[in-house]
Design a protein around this motif. Structure first.
Motif, mmCIF file in Angstrom:
data_model
loop_
_atom_site.group_PDB
_atom_site.id
_atom_site.type_symbol
_atom_site.label_atom_id
_atom_site.label_comp_id
_atom_site.label_asym_id
_atom_site.label_seq_id
_atom_site.Cartn_x
_atom_site.Cartn_y
_atom_site.Cartn_z
ATOM 1 N N PRO A 136 0.994 -1.218 -0.204
ATOM 2 C CA PRO A 136 0.107 -0.144 0.074
ATOM 3 C C PRO A 136 1.048 1.451 0.194
ATOM 4 O O PRO A 136 2.218 1.217 0.533
ATOM 5 N N GLN A 137 0.255 2.428 -0.623
ATOM 6 C CA GLN A 137 1.188 3.616 -0.610
ATOM 7 C C GLN A 137 1.590 4.083 0.632
ATOM 8 O O GLN A 137 2.612 4.605 0.797
ATOM 9 N N ALA A 138 0.570 3.950 1.735
ATOM 10 C CA ALA A 138 1.090 4.632 3.083
ATOM 11 C C ALA A 138 2.145 3.594 3.454
ATOM 12 O O ALA A 138 3.100 4.272 4.570
ATOM 13 N N LEU A 139 2.742 2.414 3.216
ATOM 14 C CA LEU A 139 3.744 1.564 3.773
ATOM 15 C C LEU A 139 5.021 1.924 2.972
ATOM 16 O O LEU A 139 6.109 1.312 3.042
ATOM 17 N N ARG A 140 4.962 2.355 1.741
ATOM 18 C CA ARG A 140 6.120 2.392 0.803
ATOM 19 C C ARG A 140 7.234 3.327 1.472
ATOM 20 O O ARG A 140 8.233 2.882 1.020
ATOM 21 N N ASN A 141 6.920 4.322 2.191
ATOM 22 C CA ASN A 141 7.948 5.310 2.812
ATOM 23 C C ASN A 141 8.550 4.691 3.751
ATOM 24 O O ASN A 141 9.439 5.442 4.567
ATOM 25 N N ILE A 142 8.139 3.750 4.452
ATOM 26 C CA ILE A 142 8.454 3.441 5.911
ATOM 27 C C ILE A 142 9.788 2.374 5.570
ATOM 28 O O ILE A 142 9.598 1.459 4.907
ATOM 29 N N PRO A 143 10.867 2.726 6.037
ATOM 30 C CA PRO A 143 12.014 1.750 6.023
ATOM 31 C C PRO A 143 11.942 0.455 6.968
ATOM 32 O O PRO A 143 11.226 0.751 7.946
ATOM 33 N N ASN A 144 12.651 -0.629 6.432
ATOM 34 C CA ASN A 144 12.582 -1.829 7.342
ATOM 35 C C ASN A 144 11.436 -2.291 7.760
ATOM 36 O O ASN A 144 10.927 -2.414 8.976
#
Length: 166
Positions: A136-144
Motif C-alpha cells: 500500500p502507498q502508506a507503507l512504501r515510505n517506511i524503511p525496514n
C-alpha cells in the motif's frame, strides 16, 4: 425487598427462598406449563405415535372441552389436527429423502477423481492464477518494514504444500 425468583414457564415471580422454590417447582401448574413448553418442540411423528396409544376422551368429544386439558390421560386429537400432523410428517420425509439423494450424488465421486484432486501439486499453479499483491502507498515510505507486512511473492506460493480447508 429480597431476591425474587421468576419462572419463565409460568410467567410468575415470587420471593426466592428454598421452600417457595421447591413448592413451586413441584406444583401442578408449573409441571403443566413446563410440559406445554417442551411439547411445543416435539416432532409431529412423536406426537402422533403417543396419541395413537391413547383412547379417545369421551368428555372432550361430547362437550368439546375437558376439565383435565392437556393433563388428561385420554386423547383429545381431532381429525383435522391428525391430518395436519400427517401432512407435516410427509413433508419432513420428502425433505429428508431429497437431502439424502443430494448427499448420495455428491458422494459418487470415483476413486480416480479423488486421487486426481489429492495429487494436485502447488507447483502446477500458473503465474496468472496467483493474485498479484503490492505494498500500500502508506507503507512504501517506511524503511525496514516487518516481513509480516510485505506482500507475498509468486515463489512463496510455489514452495508450499497444498492445504485443503473445510
Amino acid at each position: 425487598m429480597g431476591k425474587r425468583y421468576y419462572c419463565d414457564y409460568c410467567d410468575k415471580s415470587f420471593a426466592d427462598n428454598p421452600v417457595n422454590r421447591k413448592n413451586h417447582l413441584r406444583g401442578v401448574i408449573h409441571n403443566k406449563m413446563r410440559k406445554l413448553h417442551y411439547d411445543s418442540f416435539r416432532d409431529p411423528g412423536t406426537i402422533l405415535a403417543e396419541d395413537e396409544t391413547k383412547l379417545p376422551c369421551k368428555r372432550f368429544y361430547n362437550t368439546g372441552s375437558c376439565d383435565y386439558g392437556d393433563g388428561c390421560r385420554f386423547s383429545h386429537m381431532t381429525e383435522e389436527k391428525r391430518q395436519e400432523l400427517l401432512k407435516q410428517i410427509e413433508e419432513e420425509n420428502k425433505l429428508a429423502e431429497r437431502k439424502t439423494q443430494e448427499d448420495m450424488e455428491q458422494k459418487q465421486l470415483t476413486l480416480d477423481d479423488w486421487l486426481a484432486k489429492k495429487c494436485k501439486t502447488v507447483s502446477s499453479v500458473k503465474v496468472e492464477e496467483v493474485p498479484q499483491f503490492s505494498l500500500p502507498q502508506a507503507l512504501r515510505n517506511i524503511p525496514n518494514i516487518p516481513p509480516s507486512l510485505l506482500p507475498p511473492k509468486f515463489e512463496d506460493f510455489q514452495n508450499t504444500d497444498p492445504v485443503e480447508w473445510g
